[in-house]
Design a protein around this motif. Sequence first.
Motif, PDB file in Angstrom:
ATOM      1  N   LEU A 182     -36.705 -35.869  15.128  1.00 44.72           N
ATOM      2  CA  LEU A 182     -37.469 -36.252  13.499  1.00 44.72           C
ATOM      3  C   LEU A 182     -37.736 -37.768  14.013  1.00 44.72           C
ATOM      4  N   LEU A 183     -37.256 -38.868  13.812  1.00 49.36           N
ATOM      5  CA  LEU A 183     -37.232 -39.893  13.878  1.00 49.36           C
ATOM      6  C   LEU A 183     -38.387 -40.581  14.475  1.00 49.36           C
ATOM      7  N   ASP A 184     -38.432 -40.002  15.509  1.00 51.64           N
ATOM      8  CA  ASP A 184     -40.161 -40.119  16.085  1.00 51.64           C
ATOM      9  C   ASP A 184     -41.171 -39.497  15.003  1.00 51.64           C
ATOM     10  N   VAL A 185     -41.047 -38.532  14.332  1.00 54.04           N
ATOM     11  CA  VAL A 185     -42.224 -38.566  13.454  1.00 54.04           C
ATOM     12  C   VAL A 185     -42.603 -39.106  12.577  1.00 54.04           C
ATOM     13  N   VAL A 196     -37.178 -43.716   8.100  1.00 53.76           N
ATOM     14  CA  VAL A 196     -36.582 -43.333   8.259  1.00 53.76           C
ATOM     15  C   VAL A 196     -34.668 -42.956   7.729  1.00 53.76           C
ATOM     16  N   ILE A 197     -34.677 -43.356   6.179  1.00 53.60           N
ATOM     17  CA  ILE A 197     -33.672 -43.008   5.432  1.00 53.60           C
ATOM     18  C   ILE A 197     -34.189 -41.163   5.790  1.00 53.60           C
ATOM     19  N   ALA A 198     -35.310 -41.177   4.904  1.00 54.28           N
ATOM     20  CA  ALA A 198     -35.874 -39.877   4.839  1.00 54.28           C
ATOM     21  C   ALA A 198     -35.436 -38.615   5.830  1.00 54.28           C
ATOM     22  N   ALA A 199     -35.920 -39.676   7.568  1.00 52.01           N
ATOM     23  CA  ALA A 199     -35.960 -38.373   8.495  1.00 52.01           C
ATOM     24  C   ALA A 199     -34.219 -38.347   8.443  1.00 52.01           C
ATOM     25  N   ARG A 200     -32.872 -38.756   8.332  1.00 55.43           N
ATOM     26  CA  ARG A 200     -31.831 -39.192   8.148  1.00 55.43           C
ATOM     27  C   ARG A 200     -31.277 -37.987   7.152  1.00 55.43           C
ATOM     28  N   SER A 201     -31.214 -37.896   6.123  1.00 60.46           N
ATOM     29  CA  SER A 201     -31.589 -37.119   4.986  1.00 60.46           C
ATOM     30  C   SER A 201     -31.409 -36.207   5.813  1.00 60.46           C
ATOM     31  N   ILE A 202     -33.218 -35.485   5.851  1.00 60.55           N
ATOM     32  CA  ILE A 202     -33.243 -34.206   6.556  1.00 60.55           C
ATOM     33  C   ILE A 202     -32.169 -33.635   7.286  1.00 60.55           C
ATOM     34  N   LEU A 203     -32.202 -34.682   8.547  1.00 60.26           N
ATOM     35  CA  LEU A 203     -30.911 -33.723   9.466  1.00 60.26           C
ATOM     36  C   LEU A 203     -30.069 -33.731   8.473  1.00 60.26           C
ATOM     37  N   TYR A 204     -28.956 -34.351   7.803  1.00 59.54           N
ATOM     38  CA  TYR A 204     -28.207 -33.800   7.313  1.00 59.54           C
ATOM     39  C   TYR A 204     -27.778 -32.599   6.016  1.00 59.54           C
ATOM     40  N   TRP A 205     -28.663 -33.162   5.661  1.00 58.00           N
ATOM     41  CA  TRP A 205     -29.652 -30.813   4.999  1.00 58.00           C
ATOM     42  C   TRP A 205     -28.920 -30.287   5.543  1.00 58.00           C
ATOM     43  N   THR A 206     -30.094 -30.515   6.840  1.00 57.01           N
ATOM     44  CA  THR A 206     -29.734 -29.417   7.321  1.00 57.01           C
ATOM     45  C   THR A 206     -28.743 -28.919   8.315  1.00 57.01           C
ATOM     46  N   ARG A 207     -28.439 -29.978   9.064  1.00 50.91           N
ATOM     47  CA  ARG A 207     -26.819 -29.690   9.830  1.00 50.91           C
ATOM     48  C   ARG A 207     -25.432 -29.829   8.962  1.00 50.91           C
ATOM     49  N   ALA A 239     -28.670 -42.780  20.004  1.00 53.72           N
ATOM     50  CA  ALA A 239     -30.386 -43.633  19.975  1.00 53.72           C
ATOM     51  C   ALA A 239     -30.697 -43.572  18.561  1.00 53.72           C
ATOM     52  N   GLN A 240     -30.705 -42.465  18.313  1.00 55.15           N
ATOM     53  CA  GLN A 240     -31.538 -42.316  16.433  1.00 55.15           C
ATOM     54  C   GLN A 240     -30.701 -43.581  15.873  1.00 55.15           C
ATOM     55  N   MET A 241     -29.015 -43.310  16.493  1.00 53.35           N
ATOM     56  CA  MET A 241     -28.691 -44.203  15.668  1.00 53.35           C
ATOM     57  C   MET A 241     -29.098 -45.688  15.585  1.00 53.35           C
ATOM     58  N   LEU A 242     -29.473 -46.090  16.693  1.00 51.72           N
ATOM     59  CA  LEU A 242     -29.798 -47.630  16.994  1.00 51.72           C
ATOM     60  C   LEU A 242     -30.996 -47.649  16.179  1.00 51.72           C
ATOM     61  N   TYR A 243     -31.766 -46.945  16.926  1.00 44.53           N
ATOM     62  CA  TYR A 243     -33.219 -46.928  16.274  1.00 44.53           C
ATOM     63  C   TYR A 243     -33.580 -46.843  14.322  1.00 44.53           C
ATOM     64  N   TYR A 244     -32.511 -46.535  13.873  1.00 49.93           N
ATOM     65  CA  TYR A 244     -32.291 -45.993  12.725  1.00 49.93           C
ATOM     66  C   TYR A 244     -31.876 -47.669  11.788  1.00 49.93           C
ATOM     67  N   CYS A 245     -30.963 -48.267  12.881  1.00 54.66           N
ATOM     68  CA  CYS A 245     -30.602 -49.812  12.436  1.00 54.66           C
ATOM     69  C   CYS A 245     -31.469 -50.439  12.671  1.00 54.66           C
ATOM     70  N   GLY A 246     -31.778 -50.657  13.804  1.00 55.51           N
ATOM     71  CA  GLY A 246     -33.729 -51.355  13.363  1.00 55.51           C
ATOM     72  C   GLY A 246     -34.170 -50.604  13.330  1.00 55.51           C
ATOM     73  N   LEU A 254     -37.229 -53.717  11.940  1.00 58.55           N
ATOM     74  CA  LEU A 254     -38.208 -53.920  13.467  1.00 58.55           C
ATOM     75  C   LEU A 254     -39.314 -52.772  13.487  1.00 58.55           C
ATOM     76  N   ASP A 255     -40.109 -53.594  13.984  1.00 58.70           N
ATOM     77  CA  ASP A 255     -41.291 -51.641  13.871  1.00 58.70           C
ATOM     78  C   ASP A 255     -40.901 -50.810  15.374  1.00 58.70           C
ATOM     79  N   ARG A 256     -41.454 -49.599  15.591  1.00 62.78           N
ATOM     80  CA  ARG A 256     -41.301 -48.561  16.110  1.00 62.78           C
ATOM     81  C   ARG A 256     -41.154 -49.014  17.824  1.00 62.78           C
ATOM     82  N   HIS A 257     -41.702 -49.658  18.335  1.00 61.90           N
ATOM     83  CA  HIS A 257     -42.117 -50.285  20.368  1.00 61.90           C
ATOM     84  C   HIS A 257     -40.651 -50.763  19.554  1.00 61.90           C
TER      85      HIS A 257
END
Lengths: 516, 301
Positions: free
Chosen positions: A269-272, A280-291, B143-150, B155-158
């Motif tokens: 989801l973080l890619d989307v 990213v906080i929204a994506a993380r929230s959605i993941l927590y709501w669903t999982r 991977a999600q964790m590190l991206y989240y922190c970044g 930081l930008d996506r790339h």
Amino acid sequence: MVDDVLRLRLALLASAFRGGRRLARTAVVAVLLVGGAWGALLLADRFDPQDSGHRAALVVIASVLALALAVAPLTSGLGSAMEPRRFAPFPIPAPRLAGALALAGALGVQGLGVLVGLVAFLTAWAGTEAEGVAAATGLAGAVTVILAGQALVAIAAQVAVAPTSVRTVTHFARGVVALCLVTATTAAVLADRGRDDDELGELASVLAATPLGVPWATPGAAGDATGWGIVGSILLAGMLGLGWALLVQRLLEAPERQRLAPRSRGLGLLDVVPATQGGVIAARSILYWTRDPRYRLALVALPIAPVLMMLALAVAGVDASLLWLIPLPVLALFLGWFSHNDVAYDHTAVWLHVAAHVRGASDRWGRAVPPLLLGVPLVLLLAPLCALWSGLPGAAPLLAGVSLGLLLTGIGVSSVASAAAPYPAPRPGAGPFDQPPLTAATAGWSQGLSMLTILVLMSPALVLAWLGLTSDPAMLGVAAGVGAATGPVVLVLGVLLGGRVFRRRAPELLDLVLRT
Amino acid sequence: MKKGGGTKKSTATKKSVAATQGATQQRESPAPAPPVPASPPPPAPRRDAPVVLRVEGLRKRFGRTTAVDGIDLTVRRGEIYGFVGPNGAGKTTSLSMMTGLLRPDGGSVVVGEDDVWRSPEEAKRALGVLPDRMRLFDRLTGAQMLYYCGVLHGLDRHTARSRSDDLARALALEGALDRPVADYSIGMIKKVSLAAALIHSPRLLVLDEPFEGVDPVSTAQAIDLLRAYARAGGTVVLSSHNMDLVERVCDAVAVIVGGAILAEGSLDEVRAGSSLEERFVELAGGRTAVEGLEWLTTFSD
């Protein structure tokens, strides 16, 4: 050989009664089945073959329920032990295997559902001259539904090999079943009210011209159409039987499609979502709501409160048209209120937000996304439906406006409450029923006060709605407008204010979760 | 506006890491002698380098107990600064207050030019934090964790993705990045936390027990990484119980006992001729003679 396959099938069914989680699932399915059977037989009993509206409704209900039952086997996932390919190593001729598997497939939840439906269909026509026709076409229809379900599972298992596509198929099938049930309920309510017989008749005549509706429309048809309908129904069942046999033959010979598992290094989801703090906080929230089971339990429990309220009021003798106005606003209220302790659910992981000095409003917006994403479509979809079931003029905008208002106001108030007055919550990874290690007095007043605040902020719309329902119907539209206006304003203000509070009190929030 | 500036700056810092590394290596090994990775003599940072972290009179009380009693610290650029003390001495409390996670009762913490508690926005951008005993969002994969922190750090996506990959390689996390953090061992969690602390290339790293539960190979890798970072002008404050490790890695040390700093200075100043461990035990109150445990020497069989 046939009894071996049947014995295997029965053993598989018996396994559904073993173990805690499976047993719970079985119990839910059983309750649904009993409830559905009771409802279907009750409806069939009230069926009046002379009433054109009733006749049309019967065609519509039977057709959509047939569709639901045909799709039903897909809802529990693909790849059962009864897949034709599993029997490939044994020296069983394909036609015999096809017959045995079809018979085995009839044993089970789907078969039970079909049986109930068939009995209800026959009950409806019992005592009329169309009784015999109904028996013939109904039986053919039942066979068709069972064979169609089997074929769908076999084809879907062949087509969908990747786990994601399997999940897509099951979710889609669940959606179709839900939609069919809603349609059937609506048709029953409309026929009962008897005001929209023409529309029902139109829909029924369209369905009667499709393979889906032929077996169920034939008993109500007149003249030549009856004969053709009987032939058509039996032909349909025969064709599906032949198709099933060919399908089994093909599955036994064709090589299995391999599952290509590309090691995707995606972020899900973080890619989307956009690469911003809020995103990213929204994506993380959605993941927590669903999982996370703590959130999932709440989501499962959410519909229970409105249903219980409805039952209680129904017992108290409240009019059905008012009764249908209750569930949606209550659902919206609880959904909005649910995230009033969201920060405590993060537990100490919230340090990441503190250390990165996340903008308060981004944090609040991100956390508001899951309830918005779930609640807004739910309200917009269910408002017209509940209004339809209620039959009260002007109910649709009222329900939509007030429910949206409650939802958005709830999220706005929660945005402030979760930063200003968090209280100990079950830790991440704990079961949803686990008590937090430290219960605080704040829990009670935080819950109560946030709920009260939502109601107070929404009170203008609620009072207007009450006036509209009791005295002046013109007020209903005003109530809808006021509700729909209150929501967004409170949401934005709540997010901004909550954001300020969150940023200022971030270390104190961390301190609170550290101590629990 | 601000965010863009921050990103640019951090990219520049990254480049200068590589540049300085190259320069240092040239300076260090003009002879063809092979470099000894086991113990490269860290170029002792001059004690007149600019101050990166200045702590003055930091205090914290919990109820009646005073956890931290007015400590002062000065950490200079390029130093790896060890923060040692017995259990319950106030290490974690002090480090939490230095990083803006726990509000102090008094005193000030200045990172570079910015006070952590008065202008947190700027100060926290320069800070990388690894706290002890705090959760991560453990339903995310590594991977999600590190991206989240970044992304949280602007930081930008790339950049966030490519830096996650770089850090995963440097800390031997690659195989684990697609698993949820909840499945990680304690050592793995420390490693992914270290990566998360580094991802926005901060000027100052504050690490609370960064090597607890980490295997020796990964510890050595992480230490190499921290040394390279310090050589390039980064600064590290770390707490540890492992005196050997502190002695091997750190340039300067502070010993905190009972919420007060009993010794502070360069490693040689603090250990004053003996080993750091002996000095530490001495400062922490010395070994108490084992008395009243005579029964322990009369074995039951």
